[in-house]
Design an enzyme around this catalytic site. Structure first.
Site, short mmCIF file in Angstrom:
data_model
loop_
_atom_site.label_atom_id
_atom_site.label_comp_id
_atom_site.label_asym_id
_atom_site.label_seq_id
_atom_site.Cartn_x
_atom_site.Cartn_y
_atom_site.Cartn_z
N PRO A 191 -49.00 -20.45 110.67
CA PRO A 191 -48.68 -21.53 109.73
C PRO A 191 -49.47 -21.31 108.63
O PRO A 191 -50.77 -20.91 108.79
CB PRO A 191 -49.02 -22.94 110.25
CG PRO A 191 -49.84 -22.69 111.43
CD PRO A 191 -49.88 -21.05 111.75
N ALA B 266 -49.85 -22.66 105.00
CA ALA B 266 -49.19 -23.82 104.03
C ALA B 266 -48.74 -23.07 102.40
O ALA B 266 -49.64 -22.55 101.88
CB ALA B 266 -50.22 -25.06 103.82
N GLN C 247 -45.68 -27.64 113.07
CA GLN C 247 -47.05 -28.21 112.99
C GLN C 247 -47.37 -29.57 112.46
O GLN C 247 -46.92 -29.61 111.35
CB GLN C 247 -47.93 -27.20 112.69
CG GLN C 247 -49.35 -27.46 112.79
CD GLN C 247 -50.43 -26.65 112.10
OE1 GLN C 247 -50.40 -26.66 110.86
NE2 GLN C 247 -51.34 -25.95 113.05
N CYS D 243 -57.51 -27.82 109.72
CA CYS D 243 -57.29 -27.51 108.27
C CYS D 243 -58.64 -28.27 107.71
O CYS D 243 -58.90 -29.31 107.82
CB CYS D 243 -56.27 -28.51 107.90
SG CYS D 243 -55.94 -28.20 105.81
N LYS E 225 -54.14 -26.29 117.23
CA LYS E 225 -54.64 -25.31 116.49
C LYS E 225 -55.95 -25.76 116.05
O LYS E 225 -56.12 -26.83 115.36
CB LYS E 225 -53.74 -24.52 115.55
CG LYS E 225 -54.55 -23.37 114.67
CD LYS E 225 -53.15 -22.52 113.99
CE LYS E 225 -53.89 -21.54 113.20
NZ LYS E 225 -54.49 -21.93 111.94
N GLY F 223 -57.62 -15.05 113.17
CA GLY F 223 -58.53 -14.77 111.88
C GLY F 223 -58.92 -13.02 111.57
O GLY F 223 -59.11 -12.34 112.70
N ASP F 224 -58.52 -12.87 110.48
CA ASP F 224 -59.01 -11.52 110.10
C ASP F 224 -58.10 -10.40 110.90
O ASP F 224 -58.69 -9.16 110.93
CB ASP F 224 -60.38 -11.19 110.13
CG ASP F 224 -61.07 -12.19 109.25
OD1 ASP F 224 -60.62 -12.77 108.31
OD2 ASP F 224 -62.29 -12.03 109.29
N ARG G 205 -52.59 -14.21 106.80
CA ARG G 205 -52.42 -13.49 105.67
C ARG G 205 -51.81 -11.97 105.89
O ARG G 205 -51.38 -11.52 104.54
CB ARG G 205 -53.84 -13.44 104.84
CG ARG G 205 -54.27 -14.88 104.53
CD ARG G 205 -55.62 -15.15 104.25
NE ARG G 205 -56.47 -14.98 105.35
CZ ARG G 205 -57.88 -14.79 105.33
NH1 ARG G 205 -58.51 -15.06 104.17
NH2 ARG G 205 -58.57 -14.70 106.52
C1 FMN Z 1 -53.37 -20.52 101.97
C2 FMN Z 1 -53.49 -20.87 103.71
C3 FMN Z 1 -52.93 -21.98 104.26
C4 FMN Z 1 -52.96 -22.32 105.75
N1 FMN Z 1 -52.20 -23.13 106.13
C5 FMN Z 1 -52.27 -23.36 107.48
C6 FMN Z 1 -51.52 -24.53 108.01
O1 FMN Z 1 -50.76 -25.16 107.49
N2 FMN Z 1 -51.71 -24.92 109.33
C7 FMN Z 1 -52.67 -24.15 110.05
O2 FMN Z 1 -53.14 -24.32 111.08
N3 FMN Z 1 -53.58 -23.25 109.45
C8 FMN Z 1 -53.39 -22.78 108.29
N4 FMN Z 1 -54.18 -21.82 107.80
C9 FMN Z 1 -54.96 -20.89 108.54
C10 FMN Z 1 -54.10 -19.62 109.20
O3 FMN Z 1 -53.12 -20.01 110.09
C11 FMN Z 1 -54.87 -18.72 109.93
O4 FMN Z 1 -55.57 -19.33 111.04
C12 FMN Z 1 -56.16 -18.08 109.11
O5 FMN Z 1 -55.74 -17.74 107.87
C13 FMN Z 1 -56.81 -17.14 109.54
O6 FMN Z 1 -55.55 -16.07 110.13
P1 FMN Z 1 -55.80 -14.88 109.08
O7 FMN Z 1 -56.88 -14.14 108.67
O8 FMN Z 1 -54.61 -13.79 109.92
O9 FMN Z 1 -54.97 -15.22 107.78
C14 FMN Z 1 -53.98 -21.19 106.40
C15 FMN Z 1 -54.41 -20.55 105.93
C16 FMN Z 1 -54.33 -20.22 104.47
C17 FMN Z 1 -55.07 -18.86 103.86
#
Ligand code: FMN
Length: 360
Positions: free
Chosen positions: A17, A19, A72, A102, A143, A211-212, A235
């Protein structure tokens, strides 16, 4: 293959997710490219879900080809969360996830999101209420992050409690809430939570690492290092929604072949844009594509002119022409791979690189 309660997933790769980003058009384009085991809506406010305000209606919008879908919710009022969970299941959720990670003030000041790491009794009551409301129909998952602060890594203890309360899967983002998105993900921290979930659930409750994960190789590394049952990607999917397809291939065959050519990557942008137009309207599609083109551009090779043209685009009907002209000008390179995952991984190893994200 990964199973969450009664939901069998086609792969152990989950779309995070995010946002403001992972709406229906984004989920559809990502699923079309293949190997997304499960995707989630953005975090949803239970009041918005129950009242069905305009914004939440869009965030919850789904379609038959947007399955399996997890919705979620965030909040710490057991009754309200239970009601919103019922609503979500009645409107397409096959998984209900509770956000406990969050770090954004708007959420934590209501004692929801990452604050739930600090209030395990309230958190357990919320989980209990949601499971009582929908647990006989769908799995309830959570989460979270490693802890609120670096000296309070409460996630393993909370994970045990959540599993004992009946959570059917836990996703762990390997950072503390205080870190937000700074620094690197802590794989040892994820491993500690994976162990806690597996112990408490006697190996029957999966734990997903987050993450990452910027390339398919990062997913392999995370699974090997932490023993997690699956990987959630956020991301990096904004730049390359085909990362699930390539990661699945790497995990199942040990190699990535047939990476997307430049032409195919441009077609992804075109289809994403078309989904936004048909599911919302031209104005929405133009606003979003102007923001997203920088992320997509990172996977296209040299494309400055296209990037600038899309940022200035005022008429949605002109998009096809822009993309066609770009492909035409590139010449025979349109059928080559502009940037392989190997090359992308090397770029990431250079200092100072960060994943695109507005809310870091
Ligand atoms: C802009 C933004 C919005 C996010 N919104 C949510 C969200 O709504 N719910 C949630 O559980 N995590 C949210 N996350 C966290 C991501 O789901 C994820 O756990 C985090 O970015 C690490 O993973 P990544 O490095 O693959 O992005 C958000 C992250 C970012 C950067």
């Amino acid at each position: 293959m990964l199973r969450i309660g009664n939901v069998q997933l086609a792969s152990n790769l989950l779309l995070a997710p995010i946002a403001g980003y992972c709406d229906l058009p984004m989920r559809l384009i990502t699923r079309q490219l293949g190997s997304v085991g499960l995707a989630f809506t953005d975090l949803l406010c239970p009041h918005g879900v129950i009242k069905q305000n305009r914004r939440t209606k869009w965030l919850m919008a789904t379609s038959p080809d947007d399955q399996p879908l997890g919705m979620q919710l965030y909040g710490n009022d057991p009754k309200l969360m239970a009601e919103a969970a019922r609503w979500s299941v009645d409107h397409g959720a096959v998984v209900v996830d509770i956000n406990m990670g969050c770090p954004v003030d708007k959420v934590t000041k209501t004692f929801a999101g990452a604050m739930m790491l600090c209030t395990p009794d309230v958190t357990t009551r919320v989980v209990d209420a949601v499971i009582s409301a929908v647990g006989d129909r769908v799995p309830v998952t959570a989460k979270t992050r490693l802890g609120y602060e670096a000296d309070e890594l409460t996630a393993p203890a909370l994970a045990r409690r959540l599993v004992n309360t009946g959570i059917q899967c836990l996703t762990i983002h390997g950072r503390t809430a205080a870190l937000r998105f700074k620094g690197s993900v802590d794989l040892d921290g994820i491993a500690a939570v994976v162990d806690a979930v597996h112990d408490a659930g006697h190996g029957r409750v999966p734990c997903i690492g987050s993450g990452d994960v910027r390339t398919p190789f990062d997913a392999t590394r995370m699974i090997e290092h932490t023993g997690c049952d699956g990987v959630m990607i956020g991301r990096a999917a904004l730049e390359a929604p085909w990362i699930f397809r390539d990661t699945h291939q790497l995990l199942t065959t040990g190699a990535i072949t047939n990476e997307l050519t430049l032409r195919e990557r441009v077609e992804v942008i075109r289809q994403h844009f078309d989904h936004m137009r048909s599911l919302r309207d031209d104005r929405f599609a133009l606003t979003i594509i102007r923001q997203r083109i920088s992320a997509y551009a990172k996977q296209l090779g040299p494309c400055r002119q296209l990037r600038h043209a899309i940022r200035k685009l005022a008429d949605a009907n002109a998009m096809d022409g822009l993309l066609d002209t770009f492909l035409y000008n590139v010449g025979s390179a349109v059928d080559a791979v502009p940037l392989t995952w190997e090359q992308r991984a090397k770029q990431w190893n250079q200092p100072g690189r960060a994943l695109a994200c507005k809310r870091a």
